[in-house]
Design a protein around this motif. Structure first.
Motif, PDB file in Angstrom:
ATOM      1  N   THR A  99       6.494  -7.797   0.450  1.00  9.94           N
ATOM      2  CA  THR A  99       5.626  -6.723  -0.034  1.00  9.94           C
ATOM      3  C   THR A  99       4.169  -6.895   0.381  1.00  9.94           C
ATOM      4  O   THR A  99       3.540  -5.936   0.870  1.00  9.94           O
ATOM      5  CB  THR A  99       5.741  -6.592  -1.565  1.00  9.94           C
ATOM      6  N   PRO A 100       3.553  -8.087   0.222  1.00 12.29           N
ATOM      7  CA  PRO A 100       2.153  -8.228   0.662  1.00 12.29           C
ATOM      8  C   PRO A 100       1.963  -7.951   2.149  1.00 12.29           C
ATOM      9  O   PRO A 100       0.957  -7.363   2.550  1.00 12.29           O
ATOM     10  CB  PRO A 100       1.836  -9.696   0.317  1.00 12.29           C
ATOM     11  N   ILE A 101       2.949  -8.383   2.970  1.00 11.70           N
ATOM     12  CA  ILE A 101       2.846  -8.148   4.410  1.00 11.70           C
ATOM     13  C   ILE A 101       2.950  -6.657   4.709  1.00 11.70           C
ATOM     14  O   ILE A 101       2.192  -6.105   5.508  1.00 11.70           O
ATOM     15  CB  ILE A 101       3.939  -8.933   5.156  1.00 11.70           C
ATOM     16  N   LYS A 103       2.270  -4.216   2.680  1.00  8.48           N
ATOM     17  CA  LYS A 103       1.071  -3.546   2.182  1.00  8.48           C
ATOM     18  C   LYS A 103      -0.091  -3.716   3.158  1.00  8.48           C
ATOM     19  O   LYS A 103      -0.820  -2.757   3.439  1.00  8.48           O
ATOM     20  CB  LYS A 103       0.705  -4.110   0.809  1.00  8.48           C
ATOM     21  N   LYS A 104      -0.256  -4.926   3.670  1.00  8.34           N
ATOM     22  CA  LYS A 104      -1.353  -5.170   4.612  1.00  8.34           C
ATOM     23  C   LYS A 104      -1.178  -4.360   5.885  1.00  8.34           C
ATOM     24  O   LYS A 104      -2.130  -3.759   6.402  1.00  8.34           O
ATOM     25  CB  LYS A 104      -1.425  -6.660   4.942  1.00  8.34           C
ATOM     26  N   LEU A 105       0.059  -4.319   6.399  1.00  9.16           N
ATOM     27  CA  LEU A 105       0.322  -3.548   7.612  1.00  9.16           C
ATOM     28  C   LEU A 105       0.090  -2.064   7.372  1.00  9.16           C
ATOM     29  O   LEU A 105      -0.556  -1.386   8.178  1.00  9.16           O
ATOM     30  CB  LEU A 105       1.767  -3.786   8.079  1.00  9.16           C
ATOM     31  N   THR A 106       0.605  -1.548   6.248  1.00  9.90           N
ATOM     32  CA  THR A 106       0.468  -0.122   5.963  1.00  9.90           C
ATOM     33  C   THR A 106      -0.996   0.268   5.797  1.00  9.90           C
ATOM     34  O   THR A 106      -1.446   1.290   6.331  1.00  9.90           O
ATOM     35  CB  THR A 106       1.253   0.241   4.688  1.00  9.90           C
ATOM     36  N   LYS A 107      -1.746  -0.557   5.085  1.00 17.57           N
ATOM     37  CA  LYS A 107      -3.161  -0.238   4.864  1.00 17.57           C
ATOM     38  C   LYS A 107      -3.984  -0.345   6.140  1.00 17.57           C
ATOM     39  O   LYS A 107      -5.096   0.197   6.203  1.00 17.57           O
ATOM     40  CB  LYS A 107      -3.726  -1.138   3.774  1.00 17.57           C
ATOM     41  N   SER A 108      -3.454  -1.050   7.146  1.00 20.12           N
ATOM     42  CA  SER A 108      -4.182  -1.118   8.413  1.00 20.12           C
ATOM     43  C   SER A 108      -4.225   0.236   9.108  1.00 20.12           C
ATOM     44  O   SER A 108      -5.015   0.451  10.029  1.00 20.12           O
ATOM     45  CB  SER A 108      -3.531  -2.154   9.339  1.00 20.12           C
ATOM     46  N   SER A 110      -5.021   2.952   7.488  1.00 22.61           N
ATOM     47  CA  SER A 110      -5.846   3.813   6.631  1.00 22.61           C
ATOM     48  C   SER A 110      -6.841   4.620   7.450  1.00 22.61           C
ATOM     49  O   SER A 110      -7.499   4.103   8.357  1.00 22.61           O
ATOM     50  CB  SER A 110      -6.600   2.969   5.602  1.00 22.61           C
TER      51      SER A 110
END
Length: 299
Positions: A99-101, A103-108, A110
Protein backbone atom coordinates in the motif's frame (compact mmCIF):
# COMPACT_ATOMS: atom_id res chain seq x y z
CA UNK A 1 -11.47 -24.79 -7.52
CA UNK A 2 -12.53 -27.68 -5.27
CA UNK A 3 -14.36 -25.23 -3.03
CA UNK A 4 -16.22 -23.66 -5.95
CA UNK A 5 -17.20 -27.11 -7.25
CA UNK A 6 -18.45 -28.13 -3.80
CA UNK A 7 -20.44 -24.90 -3.42
CA UNK A 8 -21.96 -25.34 -6.88
CA UNK A 9 -22.99 -28.91 -6.04
CA UNK A 10 -24.51 -27.77 -2.75
CA UNK A 11 -26.47 -25.05 -4.55
CA UNK A 12 -28.01 -27.68 -6.83
CA UNK A 13 -28.89 -29.85 -3.86
CA UNK A 14 -30.44 -26.90 -2.04
CA UNK A 15 -32.65 -26.16 -5.05
CA UNK A 16 -33.74 -29.79 -5.14
CA UNK A 17 -34.42 -29.67 -1.41
CA UNK A 18 -36.57 -26.56 -1.75
CA UNK A 19 -38.54 -28.12 -4.61
CA UNK A 20 -39.05 -31.32 -2.64
CA UNK A 21 -40.11 -29.42 0.49
CA UNK A 22 -42.76 -27.60 -1.53
CA UNK A 23 -44.08 -30.91 -2.86
CA UNK A 24 -44.13 -32.43 0.63
CA UNK A 25 -45.99 -29.39 1.99
CA UNK A 26 -48.59 -29.82 -0.75
CA UNK A 27 -48.86 -33.51 0.12
CA UNK A 28 -49.36 -32.67 3.78
CA UNK A 29 -52.16 -30.26 2.91
CA UNK A 30 -53.92 -32.93 0.85
CA UNK A 31 -53.37 -35.46 3.63
CA UNK A 32 -54.89 -33.10 6.18
CA UNK A 33 -57.92 -32.58 3.98
CA UNK A 34 -58.25 -36.32 3.52
CA UNK A 35 -58.15 -36.89 7.28
CA UNK A 36 -60.84 -34.29 7.77
CA UNK A 37 -63.21 -36.19 5.47
CA UNK A 38 -62.68 -39.76 6.67
CA UNK A 39 -62.26 -41.59 9.94
CA UNK A 40 -60.51 -44.47 8.28
CA UNK A 41 -56.74 -44.86 8.64
CA UNK A 42 -55.20 -43.34 5.52
CA UNK A 43 -53.02 -45.27 3.18
CA UNK A 44 -50.03 -42.94 3.38
CA UNK A 45 -47.87 -44.59 0.75
CA UNK A 46 -50.68 -44.60 -1.80
CA UNK A 47 -51.42 -40.99 -0.92
CA UNK A 48 -47.94 -39.89 -2.00
CA UNK A 49 -48.60 -41.29 -5.47
CA UNK A 50 -49.79 -38.47 -7.69
CA UNK A 51 -52.85 -39.10 -9.81
CA UNK A 52 -50.76 -38.70 -12.92
CA UNK A 53 -47.94 -40.87 -11.57
CA UNK A 54 -49.23 -43.99 -9.83
CA UNK A 55 -45.81 -45.14 -8.66
CA UNK A 56 -43.24 -44.53 -5.95
CA UNK A 57 -41.36 -41.76 -7.76
CA UNK A 58 -41.69 -39.26 -4.89
CA UNK A 59 -40.51 -41.82 -2.35
CA UNK A 60 -37.53 -42.71 -4.52
CA UNK A 61 -36.62 -39.06 -4.90
CA UNK A 62 -36.73 -38.57 -1.13
CA UNK A 63 -34.45 -41.54 -0.51
CA UNK A 64 -32.09 -40.51 -3.31
CA UNK A 65 -31.83 -36.98 -1.93
CA UNK A 66 -31.23 -38.21 1.60
CA UNK A 67 -28.47 -40.53 0.44
CA UNK A 68 -26.84 -37.80 -1.66
CA UNK A 69 -26.87 -35.19 1.14
CA UNK A 70 -25.76 -37.54 3.92
CA UNK A 71 -23.10 -35.54 5.85
CA UNK A 72 -21.06 -38.69 6.39
CA UNK A 73 -20.53 -38.94 2.64
CA UNK A 74 -19.00 -35.45 2.40
CA UNK A 75 -15.21 -35.37 2.80
CA UNK A 76 -12.95 -32.32 3.00
CA UNK A 77 -9.25 -32.26 2.27
CA UNK A 78 -8.11 -30.45 5.42
CA UNK A 79 -4.50 -30.23 4.28
CA UNK A 80 -5.48 -28.40 1.07
CA UNK A 81 -7.89 -26.20 3.00
CA UNK A 82 -5.05 -25.15 5.32
CA UNK A 83 -2.79 -24.45 2.36
CA UNK A 84 -5.46 -22.29 0.71
CA UNK A 85 -6.05 -20.37 3.95
CA UNK A 86 -2.32 -19.82 4.43
CA UNK A 87 -1.92 -18.66 0.83
CA UNK A 88 -4.85 -16.25 1.21
CA UNK A 89 -3.39 -14.75 4.40
CA UNK A 90 0.01 -14.35 2.78
CA UNK A 91 -1.53 -12.64 -0.25
CA UNK A 92 -3.42 -10.29 2.05
CA UNK A 93 -0.24 -9.40 3.94
CA UNK A 94 1.60 -8.85 0.64
CA UNK A 95 -1.09 -6.51 -0.67
CA UNK A 96 -1.14 -4.55 2.60
CA UNK A 97 2.65 -4.23 2.55
CA UNK A 98 2.49 -2.73 -0.95
CA UNK A 99 0.00 0.00 0.00
CA UNK A 100 2.68 2.64 0.81
CA UNK A 101 4.45 1.89 -2.48
CA UNK A 102 1.19 2.08 -4.44
CA UNK A 103 0.27 5.33 -2.70
CA UNK A 104 3.65 6.89 -3.46
CA UNK A 105 3.49 5.83 -7.10
CA UNK A 106 -0.09 7.03 -7.53
CA UNK A 107 0.59 10.39 -5.91
CA UNK A 108 3.54 10.89 -8.24
CA UNK A 109 0.92 11.46 -10.96
CA UNK A 110 -0.68 14.33 -9.02
CA UNK A 111 -1.69 17.25 -11.19
CA UNK A 112 -2.80 20.58 -9.79
CA UNK A 113 -6.14 21.88 -10.95
CA UNK A 114 -8.39 24.78 -10.08
CA UNK A 115 -12.12 25.03 -10.60
CA UNK A 116 -13.49 27.33 -13.26
CA UNK A 117 -16.04 29.70 -11.64
CA UNK A 118 -17.43 30.50 -15.08
CA UNK A 119 -18.73 26.93 -15.34
CA UNK A 120 -20.18 26.75 -11.81
CA UNK A 121 -23.93 26.55 -11.21
CA UNK A 122 -25.23 29.82 -9.67
CA UNK A 123 -25.90 28.01 -6.38
CA UNK A 124 -22.25 27.05 -5.99
CA UNK A 125 -19.67 29.21 -4.23
CA UNK A 126 -16.18 28.64 -5.62
CA UNK A 127 -13.25 29.58 -3.38
CA UNK A 128 -10.84 32.29 -4.49
CA UNK A 129 -8.12 29.65 -4.91
CA UNK A 130 -10.46 27.57 -7.05
CA UNK A 131 -9.95 24.50 -4.86
CA UNK A 132 -13.40 24.08 -3.30
CA UNK A 133 -17.11 24.28 -4.11
CA UNK A 134 -19.86 24.90 -1.55
CA UNK A 135 -23.61 24.73 -2.05
CA UNK A 136 -25.71 27.75 -1.14
CA UNK A 137 -29.49 27.95 -1.20
CA UNK A 138 -29.23 31.47 -2.65
CA UNK A 139 -29.27 31.85 -6.42
CA UNK A 140 -26.32 34.15 -7.16
CA UNK A 141 -26.71 36.80 -9.84
CA UNK A 142 -23.98 35.65 -12.22
CA UNK A 143 -23.55 36.12 -15.97
CA UNK A 144 -25.39 33.44 -17.94
CA UNK A 145 -22.31 32.29 -19.81
CA UNK A 146 -22.51 29.51 -22.43
CA UNK A 147 -20.29 27.24 -20.35
CA UNK A 148 -22.18 27.65 -17.07
CA UNK A 149 -24.30 24.78 -15.73
CA UNK A 150 -27.78 26.13 -15.08
CA UNK A 151 -29.61 23.06 -13.71
CA UNK A 152 -27.14 20.55 -12.31
CA UNK A 153 -24.90 21.61 -9.41
CA UNK A 154 -21.70 21.01 -11.36
CA UNK A 155 -18.40 22.77 -11.81
CA UNK A 156 -15.42 21.60 -13.86
CA UNK A 157 -11.71 22.40 -13.79
CA UNK A 158 -10.35 25.36 -15.70
CA UNK A 159 -7.88 23.26 -17.66
CA UNK A 160 -8.18 19.85 -19.25
CA UNK A 161 -5.56 17.17 -19.80
CA UNK A 162 -4.69 15.55 -23.10
CA UNK A 163 -2.31 12.70 -22.29
CA UNK A 164 -0.23 11.13 -19.56
CA UNK A 165 -1.39 10.02 -16.11
CA UNK A 166 -3.10 12.36 -13.67
CA UNK A 167 -4.25 11.94 -10.09
CA UNK A 168 -6.39 14.09 -7.82
CA UNK A 169 -7.62 13.70 -4.27
CA UNK A 170 -10.90 15.24 -3.18
CA UNK A 171 -11.87 15.77 0.46
CA UNK A 172 -15.53 14.86 1.07
CA UNK A 173 -15.38 14.75 4.88
CA UNK A 174 -18.75 15.16 6.58
CA UNK A 175 -20.74 15.17 3.34
CA UNK A 176 -23.80 13.00 2.76
CA UNK A 177 -24.19 13.67 -0.96
CA UNK A 178 -21.59 14.33 -3.66
CA UNK A 179 -20.54 13.40 -7.17
CA UNK A 180 -17.06 13.59 -8.65
CA UNK A 181 -15.34 12.40 -11.78
CA UNK A 182 -13.97 13.50 -15.13
CA UNK A 183 -15.66 14.85 -18.22
CA UNK A 184 -15.08 15.95 -21.78
CA UNK A 185 -15.59 19.70 -22.32
CA UNK A 186 -18.56 18.82 -24.55
CA UNK A 187 -20.79 17.81 -21.61
CA UNK A 188 -24.16 19.60 -21.94
CA UNK A 189 -24.46 22.57 -19.58
CA UNK A 190 -28.01 23.85 -20.14
CA UNK A 191 -31.49 22.52 -19.57
CA UNK A 192 -32.88 19.55 -17.70
CA UNK A 193 -31.50 16.79 -19.92
CA UNK A 194 -30.01 13.93 -17.92
CA UNK A 195 -26.78 14.21 -19.91
CA UNK A 196 -25.97 17.32 -17.85
CA UNK A 197 -25.56 15.11 -14.78
CA UNK A 198 -22.14 13.57 -14.27
CA UNK A 199 -21.99 10.03 -15.60
CA UNK A 200 -25.43 10.13 -17.17
CA UNK A 201 -24.15 10.80 -20.66
CA UNK A 202 -21.32 9.47 -22.80
CA UNK A 203 -19.13 12.51 -22.04
CA UNK A 204 -18.43 11.87 -18.35
CA UNK A 205 -17.54 9.26 -15.72
CA UNK A 206 -18.24 9.62 -12.01
CA UNK A 207 -18.78 8.07 -8.60
CA UNK A 208 -21.76 9.28 -6.58
CA UNK A 209 -22.37 9.05 -2.84
CA UNK A 210 -25.98 9.48 -1.71
CA UNK A 211 -27.82 8.26 1.40
CA UNK A 212 -24.91 6.04 2.42
CA UNK A 213 -24.63 4.29 -0.95
CA UNK A 214 -21.91 4.54 -3.60
CA UNK A 215 -22.74 4.29 -7.31
CA UNK A 216 -20.46 4.54 -10.33
CA UNK A 217 -22.03 6.10 -13.43
CA UNK A 218 -21.25 6.34 -17.14
CA UNK A 219 -23.58 6.57 -20.09
CA UNK A 220 -26.56 6.56 -17.75
CA UNK A 221 -25.70 3.06 -16.50
CA UNK A 222 -25.40 2.74 -12.69
CA UNK A 223 -23.00 0.34 -10.98
CA UNK A 224 -23.87 -0.17 -7.32
CA UNK A 225 -20.70 -0.41 -5.21
CA UNK A 226 -20.35 -2.69 -2.17
CA UNK A 227 -19.20 0.01 0.26
CA UNK A 228 -21.05 1.54 3.21
CA UNK A 229 -18.32 3.47 5.03
CA UNK A 230 -18.29 7.26 4.61
CA UNK A 231 -14.84 7.81 3.12
CA UNK A 232 -13.11 11.12 3.77
CA UNK A 233 -10.89 11.33 0.68
CA UNK A 234 -11.55 10.00 -2.79
CA UNK A 235 -8.80 9.63 -5.35
CA UNK A 236 -9.36 9.93 -9.10
CA UNK A 237 -6.69 8.43 -11.35
CA UNK A 238 -6.90 9.08 -15.07
CA UNK A 239 -4.52 7.20 -17.37
CA UNK A 240 -4.50 8.15 -21.04
CA UNK A 241 -2.05 5.35 -22.02
CA UNK A 242 -4.26 2.71 -20.38
CA UNK A 243 -7.53 4.40 -21.31
CA UNK A 244 -8.87 4.06 -17.77
CA UNK A 245 -10.51 6.18 -15.08
CA UNK A 246 -10.06 4.70 -11.61
CA UNK A 247 -11.68 5.82 -8.37
CA UNK A 248 -9.95 5.01 -5.09
CA UNK A 249 -10.36 5.43 -1.36
CA UNK A 250 -7.29 7.60 -0.90
CA UNK A 251 -6.15 6.56 2.59
CA UNK A 252 -5.62 2.85 1.92
CA UNK A 253 -5.68 3.03 -1.89
CA UNK A 254 -8.74 0.76 -1.94
CA UNK A 255 -10.13 0.57 -5.50
CA UNK A 256 -13.78 1.63 -5.69
CA UNK A 257 -14.42 1.30 -9.42
CA UNK A 258 -12.52 1.42 -12.71
CA UNK A 259 -13.90 2.44 -16.08
CA UNK A 260 -12.03 0.89 -19.04
CA UNK A 261 -12.59 3.45 -21.76
CA UNK A 262 -9.93 2.36 -24.25
CA UNK A 263 -9.19 5.62 -26.04
CA UNK A 264 -10.27 9.08 -24.94
CA UNK A 265 -11.58 11.20 -27.79
CA UNK A 266 -11.02 14.60 -26.14
CA UNK A 267 -9.22 16.25 -23.26
CA UNK A 268 -10.52 15.53 -19.76
CA UNK A 269 -11.55 17.95 -17.02
CA UNK A 270 -12.01 17.17 -13.36
CA UNK A 271 -15.71 17.58 -12.52
CA UNK A 272 -17.35 18.06 -9.11
CA UNK A 273 -20.85 18.26 -7.68
CA UNK A 274 -21.03 19.06 -3.94
CA UNK A 275 -24.75 18.23 -3.89
CA UNK A 276 -27.67 20.15 -2.39
CA UNK A 277 -28.19 20.64 1.35
CA UNK A 278 -29.71 17.11 1.68
CA UNK A 279 -31.99 17.84 4.63
CA UNK A 280 -29.51 20.27 6.11
CA UNK A 281 -26.76 17.65 6.49
CA UNK A 282 -24.58 18.47 3.49
CA UNK A 283 -23.36 22.00 4.07
CA UNK A 284 -19.62 21.28 4.02
CA UNK A 285 -17.64 22.08 0.87
CA UNK A 286 -16.06 19.58 -1.47
CA UNK A 287 -12.32 20.32 -1.56
CA UNK A 288 -9.55 19.48 -4.02
CA UNK A 289 -6.39 18.50 -2.14
CA UNK A 290 -3.72 19.72 -4.54
CA UNK A 291 -0.51 17.78 -4.05
CA UNK A 292 2.96 18.55 -5.37
CA UNK A 293 2.82 17.64 -9.02
CA UNK A 294 5.09 17.17 -12.01
CA UNK A 295 4.80 19.24 -15.13
CA UNK A 296 1.69 18.25 -17.07
CA UNK A 297 0.22 19.06 -20.44
CA UNK A 298 -2.94 21.13 -20.49
CA UNK A 299 -5.50 22.00 -23.08
Amino acid sequence: MEERAAVSALDVLMERNCSLIQEIEQDLVRLTLALDHTDAEPDTMSFFSYPEQEDMESGDRVMDLLNTTDPSSVTLDEAKAEQILSLTNNMHLLICSQTPIIKKLTKSYSSEVCLDPETAHPKLIISSQGDSATYTDTWQQLPDLPGRFDTTLNVISMHGFTFGRHYWEIDVTGKTYWELGVTYPTIPRKGTTEDCWLGRGAESWCVEFFDGEYTAWHGGVPHQLPFTKCFCRIGVLCSFPAGMVTFLEAEKMTPLFCFCVGTFSDCLHLALCPGHDHNGNNAKPIVICNLSSPTCDLC
